[in-house]
Design a protein around this motif. Sequence first.
Motif, PDB file in Angstrom:
ATOM      1  N   ILE A 219      33.946  47.624  47.442  1.00  0.00           N
ATOM      2  CA  ILE A 219      34.489  48.669  46.565  1.00  0.00           C
ATOM      3  C   ILE A 219      35.706  48.148  45.810  1.00  0.00           C
ATOM      4  CG2 ILE A 219      35.507  50.971  46.510  1.00  0.00           C
ATOM      5  CD1 ILE A 219      32.524  50.922  47.191  1.00  0.00           C
ATOM      6  N   TRP A 220      36.591  47.472  46.520  1.00  0.00           N
ATOM      7  CA  TRP A 220      37.843  47.022  45.896  1.00  0.00           C
ATOM      8  C   TRP A 220      37.628  45.894  44.897  1.00  0.00           C
ATOM      9  CZ3 TRP A 220      40.944  42.428  46.954  1.00  0.00           C
ATOM     10  CH2 TRP A 220      42.189  42.455  46.292  1.00  0.00           C
ATOM     11  N   LEU A 221      36.777  44.931  45.249  1.00  0.00           N
ATOM     12  CA  LEU A 221      36.605  43.753  44.404  1.00  0.00           C
ATOM     13  C   LEU A 221      35.656  43.989  43.236  1.00  0.00           C
ATOM     14  CD1 LEU A 221      36.299  40.859  47.035  1.00  0.00           C
ATOM     15  CD2 LEU A 221      38.190  41.243  45.448  1.00  0.00           C
ATOM     16  N   ALA A 222      34.550  44.686  43.469  1.00  0.00           N
ATOM     17  CA  ALA A 222      33.458  44.684  42.490  1.00  0.00           C
ATOM     18  C   ALA A 222      33.277  45.985  41.725  1.00  0.00           C
ATOM     19  CB  ALA A 222      32.144  44.323  43.192  1.00  0.00           C
ATOM     20  N   LEU A 223      33.640  47.110  42.286  1.00  0.00           N
ATOM     21  CA  LEU A 223      33.373  48.366  41.589  1.00  0.00           C
ATOM     22  C   LEU A 223      34.308  48.481  40.384  1.00  0.00           C
ATOM     23  CD1 LEU A 223      31.300  50.592  42.268  1.00  0.00           C
ATOM     24  CD2 LEU A 223      33.197  51.953  43.153  1.00  0.00           C
ATOM     25  N   PRO A 224      33.771  48.624  39.168  1.00  0.00           N
ATOM     26  CA  PRO A 224      34.620  48.626  37.964  1.00  0.00           C
ATOM     27  C   PRO A 224      35.310  49.962  37.710  1.00  0.00           C
ATOM     28  CG  PRO A 224      32.319  48.753  37.318  1.00  0.00           C
ATOM     29  CD  PRO A 224      32.331  48.615  38.827  1.00  0.00           C
ATOM     30  N   THR A 225      36.187  50.347  38.628  1.00  0.00           N
ATOM     31  CA  THR A 225      37.035  51.514  38.404  1.00  0.00           C
ATOM     32  C   THR A 225      38.073  51.179  37.332  1.00  0.00           C
ATOM     33  OG1 THR A 225      38.576  50.798  40.113  1.00  0.00           O
ATOM     34  CG2 THR A 225      36.751  52.229  40.810  1.00  0.00           C
ATOM     35  N   ARG A 226      38.830  52.166  36.927  1.00  0.00           N
ATOM     36  CA  ARG A 226      39.864  51.896  35.921  1.00  0.00           C
ATOM     37  C   ARG A 226      40.857  50.867  36.439  1.00  0.00           C
ATOM     38  NH1 ARG A 226      42.833  57.036  33.435  1.00  0.00           N
ATOM     39  NH2 ARG A 226      40.629  57.456  33.020  1.00  0.00           N
ATOM     40  N   GLY A 227      41.286  51.026  37.698  1.00  0.00           N
ATOM     41  CA  GLY A 227      42.217  50.066  38.264  1.00  0.00           C
ATOM     42  C   GLY A 227      41.600  48.689  38.418  1.00  0.00           C
ATOM     43  N   GLY A 228      40.321  48.634  38.780  1.00  0.00           N
ATOM     44  CA  GLY A 228      39.644  47.358  38.920  1.00  0.00           C
ATOM     45  C   GLY A 228      39.533  46.628  37.593  1.00  0.00           C
ATOM     46  N   VAL A 229      39.211  47.355  36.539  1.00  0.00           N
ATOM     47  CA  VAL A 229      39.132  46.743  35.204  1.00  0.00           C
ATOM     48  C   VAL A 229      40.502  46.226  34.781  1.00  0.00           C
ATOM     49  CG1 VAL A 229      38.665  47.166  32.762  1.00  0.00           C
ATOM     50  CG2 VAL A 229      37.158  48.143  34.498  1.00  0.00           C
ATOM     51  N   GLU A 230      41.539  47.009  35.052  1.00  0.00           N
ATOM     52  CA  GLU A 230      42.890  46.594  34.673  1.00  0.00           C
ATOM     53  C   GLU A 230      43.308  45.321  35.414  1.00  0.00           C
ATOM     54  OE1 GLU A 230      45.975  47.858  32.623  1.00  0.00           O
ATOM     55  OE2 GLU A 230      44.014  47.583  31.687  1.00  0.00           O
ATOM     56  N   ARG A 231      42.956  45.217  36.686  1.00  0.00           N
ATOM     57  CA  ARG A 231      43.303  44.008  37.422  1.00  0.00           C
ATOM     58  C   ARG A 231      42.615  42.794  36.819  1.00  0.00           C
ATOM     59  NH1 ARG A 231      42.933  47.626  41.848  1.00  0.00           N
ATOM     60  NH2 ARG A 231      40.760  47.055  42.247  1.00  0.00           N
ATOM     61  N   MET A 232      41.352  42.945  36.422  1.00  0.00           N
ATOM     62  CA  MET A 232      40.637  41.822  35.822  1.00  0.00           C
ATOM     63  C   MET A 232      41.148  41.523  34.413  1.00  0.00           C
ATOM     64  SD  MET A 232      36.741  41.696  37.167  1.00  0.00           S
ATOM     65  CE  MET A 232      36.210  43.117  38.073  1.00  0.00           C
ATOM     66  N   ARG A 233      41.547  42.561  33.692  1.00  0.00           N
ATOM     67  CA  ARG A 233      42.118  42.312  32.364  1.00  0.00           C
ATOM     68  C   ARG A 233      43.401  41.502  32.480  1.00  0.00           C
ATOM     69  NH1 ARG A 233      46.220  43.788  29.624  1.00  0.00           N
ATOM     70  NH2 ARG A 233      46.859  45.347  31.172  1.00  0.00           N
ATOM     71  N   ARG A 234      44.248  41.875  33.432  1.00  0.00           N
ATOM     72  CA  ARG A 234      45.491  41.123  33.618  1.00  0.00           C
ATOM     73  C   ARG A 234      45.199  39.682  34.031  1.00  0.00           C
ATOM     74  NH1 ARG A 234      47.296  46.182  35.844  1.00  0.00           N
ATOM     75  NH2 ARG A 234      46.803  45.454  37.957  1.00  0.00           N
TER      76      ARG A 234
END
Length: 210
Positions: free
Chosen positions: A163-178
């Motif tokens: 859930i934390w690593l792969a699910l593209p939640t808003r926070g997850g997308v932001e972490r990958m954008r950064r």
Amino acid sequence: MAPPPFSMYSPKTPDGDGGPDVAPVFGAGPGDDPGYFASLRGRTELGRLRLMMLVLVAAPVLILAISPMIVQGGGDAPPWTYLPLAGMALTALAVGPLAPRPMEPGGDPREVAKVALLMFRQAVLLRFALAEAVILAGLPLAMVGESELVFVAGFVFGYPLLIWLALPTRGGVERMRRRLEARGAESHLWAVLLAPPQSGTPGQGGGTPA
């Protein structure tokens, strides 16, 4: 003349990954995300990816439900059967956040956005594979140890990582954008994720998110 910066990110060109062409919605950001479940009703790249990941993250739950029919025996498993699960979970925790790798600054914004989308997809699938491996490894180990508790342990270790690593939640997308922009690049990741796929000749960017 040096090659365009996007050639440094991936051996494939943006149009060579087999995915749909998109017209990035430049200026879009996390505030334009309608929410996880609301985005499923649209045709944006983010909504399509989120729907796919919902299906993928449901599979381990189904395996957990049928594991008593697969694993024979209900005794205590040898302690060593849990060690590979812990090691794999630590590996996923350490390696998963490193994807995607940072982009180099510069390049045409439309091309950079396409490459950012490709890198984002690859990172999501890599992170998913790392976390799911923890869960799936619990099944053969449970068979060896003759205890379904080993698979339950793999699920407990792996599913939160999934859930934390792969699910593209808003926070997850932001972490990958950064992560993509760690070297000063502007990835335009939200602009391309909130863009609907284009059929036929690519149009001009600047539409509104679905």
